[in-house]
Each structure stands twice: as structure tokens, then as C-alpha cells.
Design a protein around this motif. Sequence first.
Motif, PDB file in Angstrom:
ATOM      1  N   ALA A  98       6.802  48.653 -39.172  1.00 50.75           N
ATOM      2  CA  ALA A  98       6.261  47.829 -40.255  1.00 50.75           C
ATOM      3  C   ALA A  98       5.676  46.516 -39.739  1.00 50.75           C
ATOM      4  O   ALA A  98       4.660  46.033 -40.238  1.00 50.75           O
ATOM      5  N   SER A  99       6.303  45.929 -38.720  1.00 48.54           N
ATOM      6  CA  SER A  99       5.797  44.664 -38.179  1.00 48.54           C
ATOM      7  C   SER A  99       4.416  44.848 -37.571  1.00 48.54           C
ATOM      8  O   SER A  99       3.536  43.993 -37.728  1.00 48.54           O
ATOM      9  N   GLU A 133       2.071  32.341 -47.455  1.00 53.72           N
ATOM     10  CA  GLU A 133       1.947  33.761 -47.100  1.00 53.72           C
ATOM     11  C   GLU A 133       3.289  34.320 -46.625  1.00 53.72           C
ATOM     12  O   GLU A 133       3.699  35.417 -47.031  1.00 53.72           O
ATOM     13  N   PHE A 134       3.979  33.561 -45.774  1.00 57.43           N
ATOM     14  CA  PHE A 134       5.288  34.017 -45.308  1.00 57.43           C
ATOM     15  C   PHE A 134       6.275  34.113 -46.466  1.00 57.43           C
ATOM     16  O   PHE A 134       7.098  35.043 -46.528  1.00 57.43           O
ATOM     17  N   GLY A 135       6.218  33.158 -47.397  1.00 60.06           N
ATOM     18  CA  GLY A 135       7.097  33.213 -48.556  1.00 60.06           C
ATOM     19  C   GLY A 135       6.837  34.432 -49.417  1.00 60.06           C
ATOM     20  O   GLY A 135       7.778  35.083 -49.897  1.00 60.06           O
ATOM     21  N   GLN A 136       5.577  34.761 -49.629  1.00 57.48           N
ATOM     22  CA  GLN A 136       5.235  35.945 -50.421  1.00 57.48           C
ATOM     23  C   GLN A 136       5.725  37.217 -49.734  1.00 57.48           C
ATOM     24  O   GLN A 136       6.202  38.151 -50.401  1.00 57.48           O
ATOM     25  N   THR A 187      12.162  40.677 -44.229  1.00 58.67           N
ATOM     26  CA  THR A 187      13.172  39.743 -43.739  1.00 58.67           C
ATOM     27  C   THR A 187      12.507  38.708 -42.826  1.00 58.67           C
ATOM     28  O   THR A 187      11.414  38.936 -42.300  1.00 58.67           O
ATOM     29  N   PRO A 188      13.159  37.544 -42.642  1.00 61.81           N
ATOM     30  CA  PRO A 188      12.594  36.555 -41.707  1.00 61.81           C
ATOM     31  C   PRO A 188      12.360  37.129 -40.319  1.00 61.81           C
ATOM     32  O   PRO A 188      11.381  36.771 -39.655  1.00 61.81           O
ATOM     33  N   ARG A 189      13.258  38.012 -39.874  1.00 63.65           N
ATOM     34  CA  ARG A 189      13.068  38.614 -38.554  1.00 63.65           C
ATOM     35  C   ARG A 189      11.816  39.476 -38.521  1.00 63.65           C
ATOM     36  O   ARG A 189      11.069  39.479 -37.527  1.00 63.65           O
ATOM     37  N   GLN A 190      11.542  40.210 -39.585  1.00 68.69           N
ATOM     38  CA  GLN A 190      10.328  41.027 -39.630  1.00 68.69           C
ATOM     39  C   GLN A 190       9.067  40.158 -39.662  1.00 68.69           C
ATOM     40  O   GLN A 190       8.065  40.487 -39.030  1.00 68.69           O
ATOM     41  N   VAL A 191       9.132  39.043 -40.379  1.00 66.19           N
ATOM     42  CA  VAL A 191       7.987  38.138 -40.404  1.00 66.19           C
ATOM     43  C   VAL A 191       7.735  37.569 -39.012  1.00 66.19           C
ATOM     44  O   VAL A 191       6.596  37.511 -38.535  1.00 66.19           O
ATOM     45  N   LEU A 192       8.812  37.142 -38.334  1.00 70.97           N
ATOM     46  CA  LEU A 192       8.671  36.612 -36.983  1.00 70.97           C
ATOM     47  C   LEU A 192       8.149  37.682 -36.022  1.00 70.97           C
ATOM     48  O   LEU A 192       7.340  37.398 -35.140  1.00 70.97           O
ATOM     49  N   ALA A 193       8.636  38.915 -36.199  1.00 72.52           N
ATOM     50  CA  ALA A 193       8.153  40.002 -35.348  1.00 72.52           C
ATOM     51  C   ALA A 193       6.666  40.238 -35.560  1.00 72.52           C
ATOM     52  O   ALA A 193       5.913  40.474 -34.606  1.00 72.52           O
ATOM     53  N   GLY A 194       6.225  40.156 -36.831  1.00 73.07           N
ATOM     54  CA  GLY A 194       4.802  40.305 -37.105  1.00 73.07           C
ATOM     55  C   GLY A 194       3.979  39.212 -36.453  1.00 73.07           C
ATOM     56  O   GLY A 194       2.901  39.468 -35.895  1.00 73.07           O
ATOM     57  N   VAL A 195       4.478  37.972 -36.494  1.00 70.87           N
ATOM     58  CA  VAL A 195       3.772  36.864 -35.835  1.00 70.87           C
ATOM     59  C   VAL A 195       3.739  37.087 -34.323  1.00 70.87           C
ATOM     60  O   VAL A 195       2.725  36.809 -33.670  1.00 70.87           O
ATOM     61  N   GLY A 196       4.844  37.591 -33.767  1.00 66.25           N
ATOM     62  CA  GLY A 196       4.863  37.874 -32.338  1.00 66.25           C
ATOM     63  C   GLY A 196       3.859  38.951 -31.948  1.00 66.25           C
ATOM     64  O   GLY A 196       3.176  38.837 -30.917  1.00 66.25           O
TER      65      GLY A 196
END
Length: 445
Positions: A258-259, A349-352, A359-368
Motif C-alpha cells: 500500500a505504501s 494531506e497527511f491528516g486526510q 497509520t503514521p508508519r504507513q504515511v512515513l513509509a510512503g514518504v520514504g
Amino acid sequence: MFALALRSLRQRPGRSVATLLAAFLGAAIIMTFNSMHDTAGARGVDSVSSESLTTAAGVVGGYGTLLVFFAVASTLTVNVRQREREIGLLRATGATPAQIKRMIVGEAAVLALIGSALAVGPAMLGGRALLGAFQDSGQVADGVAYHFGPIALMSGIDVTLLASVGAAFLAVRRATRAAAGVRQPRSRVRDFAGYAALIAGALGVCATFAFDATDAALMAAPAYGAILLSAGFAVFSPRLLRAVLGAVERPLGAIAGASGYLAVHQMRRRADQLTGILMPLILFTGMATATLCMQSVQNDALKASGLTRSVEDKNLETLNLVVVGVIVVFACVMLVNSLYAATAYRGREFGQQRLAGATPRQVLAGVGVEGVLLTATGVFFGTVAALAGILPFTMVRTDGVLPERGLGIWLGVVAVAAATTLVTSVATARRTLRAPAVEAVALAA
């Protein structure tokens, strides 16, 4: 509207820091090296010292002007695109596109002038240090005194002001069209500049074969060819990024899940906005790799021939090392600047995404994953531009094709680019995610 521009800057100074920093660093670089023109033109300077100083000012000043223009333009573009909602509100309250343009261009002009004024002191210190480096290497006589005059001052102000005002005008023009719902036409001027840079770069690379191995100007043609090719790739970076995303979408989704899918989707939507990050990445990789590798080949060839290095050889090596130093510092600062501005703006965008179930970890993984893709794209096309200059130079200067220490140099350049991109983007995203999702969406709404 100029008074409104000043009030806007006073009310939101934080948003202007990135643009001010770009203008400050750009003006400092231009003034530092162009002060060598003032020093060379002073009374009592001998011809050898004058030639060394003029060469340094001309060559590095050209590099610096190109870097400053791209850096200021990319930073201002990111800044204006983040204000599309504000521009839409101004249009809704009766402001005309011309008034909005005058306001934002006025802000850019004020920041450029402030940045230029702040850069005078550091530029004088940098110029003295640069003159000392030339004197220590024996290229300039010890008795030459440093002068900071009108050439340095006016060139720094003019280039910074022109780049800021021009970039702001083009960026706000696109933003006002978008706010009015007008479809953005493809810029013919931008395409023409990109194709012109690619063609000129290819011609410069091909011209390398017209020189002899011992010609003093042998390095000039492939070096400028690699630089122009890097600039051409940087101009077309949104299209290049979309092509890369189309190629890696399926395998990345299978590996990162998903990321990976989320990263590809977001980057495809924001491809135009990511230009401000890809430009310094491509320029940094192409220019640093080409310059260091060609200087390495030149040093190895002189050592193998048993000849003593001349003043011209020392001057060229000093110039190349200074150029790479300027590129590394400036490109890294601009990368951090652009990445911080682009990532910090994405709080809503991250909040949405988190409210939708991520999850925050998935958002961070996407940014990575985004950072990895950006780094890979910038490094790839920067490396292509660098190889286009390195291979002809190595073939003409030596009997080989690739430089012996080329891999180590390339790995060092890639390591700097990757560390700067990933650390800045992930660290900024982690800081942005500290706010609760509902609060982040409400604050940005």
C-alpha cells in the motif's frame, strides 16, 4: 499592491524564509566569485595573477549564475503553488490577476533585495578566503590585495533580482490561471529552452573529439556539455518523473504494498510540484560527477606522463574543486530547502490519509518511498548527463573508456544526494505527523 506585499511578508515571515535563503545564498555565491573581477582589475596586479582571477570569476561565475537561477526559480515556484488557495480567495474578493501578480512579484523583489544586502558581508569574507587559496597555490602573487567593487555588487543584485522577479511572475501566472479554472497550456518557451540545452550539450560533448589529448581546453567542451545536458533534463523533469513512475508502478506496488501504491499515486499527481526537488538533484549529480571524474582522469594522465603540473593545470584543478564545493553546498541547501517546504506543506494531506485509515508508519513509509523514487530519478538522469561528458573526455585523454576511480566518485555523490533527500523528507514528515489528524485537517482547511 506593493504595500500589501510588504504587509503579507510581515504577517507570514516563516513562509518567506525558503525564498530569502535561496536569494541570500545565490547572491553570496555570485558576489564572491565576481569580486575576483574587481580584484583582477585593480591597479598594480600582474598579468598572470589577473588572468587566473579572471578565469576563476568567469568559469565559476557562470556555474553560479546557472545554479542561482534554477534554485531561486524552483523555490519560488514551490512557494507560489502553496498559495493557490490564498490566490483563489483574493480573486473571489475582487482582486484582478494583474494586482495579484504585482503583489507576489513585489514580495519576490523585496526578498531578493534583502537577500542581496545580507549577502554582501559573507561574500566579502568568502572572496578574501578564495583569494588566499589562489595565493597559497602560487597562482596569484602574494602582494595582490582583495577588492570588492561594483562588478561583484551589481552582478549579485542584478542576477538575484532578475531570477526572483522572473520566476515569481511565471509561477503566479500559472497559479492565477489555475485559480480561475483555466487549463494550463504547455509552455513553448520552457520546451524550447529544454531542447536548446539538450542540443547544445550534445554538440559540446561531440566537440570533445575535435581536440588533441594535450590541448589545454580539452576539459571545457565535455564539462559544459554535461552541464547543459543536466539542465535540459532538469527542465523536462516532470515528464521524466512520470515516465519513471509508469515503469515502476507495478513492481513497486508488489514490493512495497500500500505504501508503494500511495507513493506512486501521490507523485504522479504532484509531478509538476516536484520539479523544485528534481532540478537540484539532477544538476548536483551531473555536474559533481562529471567535474570530479574528469579532474581525476586529468590528474592520473599527468602523473603517468611524469610531467610537472603547470600553473594552468593547478589553476584548473583549483577551479574544479571550488566548483564542486559550491555545487555540493548550494545543491544540498536547496534540496533541504525545497524538501522542507514541500513536505511541511502536506500536513493536511497527511491528516486526510490518517483519517482514511492509514497509520503514521504507513504515511512515513510512503514518504520514504517517494524519497527513494525521487533520488533514483535524479541520480539516473544526472548520471546519464555526466557519462555523456566523461566518456568522450576519457577516450581522448587516455587509452581507456571509463575513469579508474569513477565508481568511487559516483558512489560518493549518490550517497550525499540520497542522504540529503531521505533524511530531510522523512524527518520533516515525522515532525508534521505529530499533530493529531483532525487538528491537522482543520488547521489547513
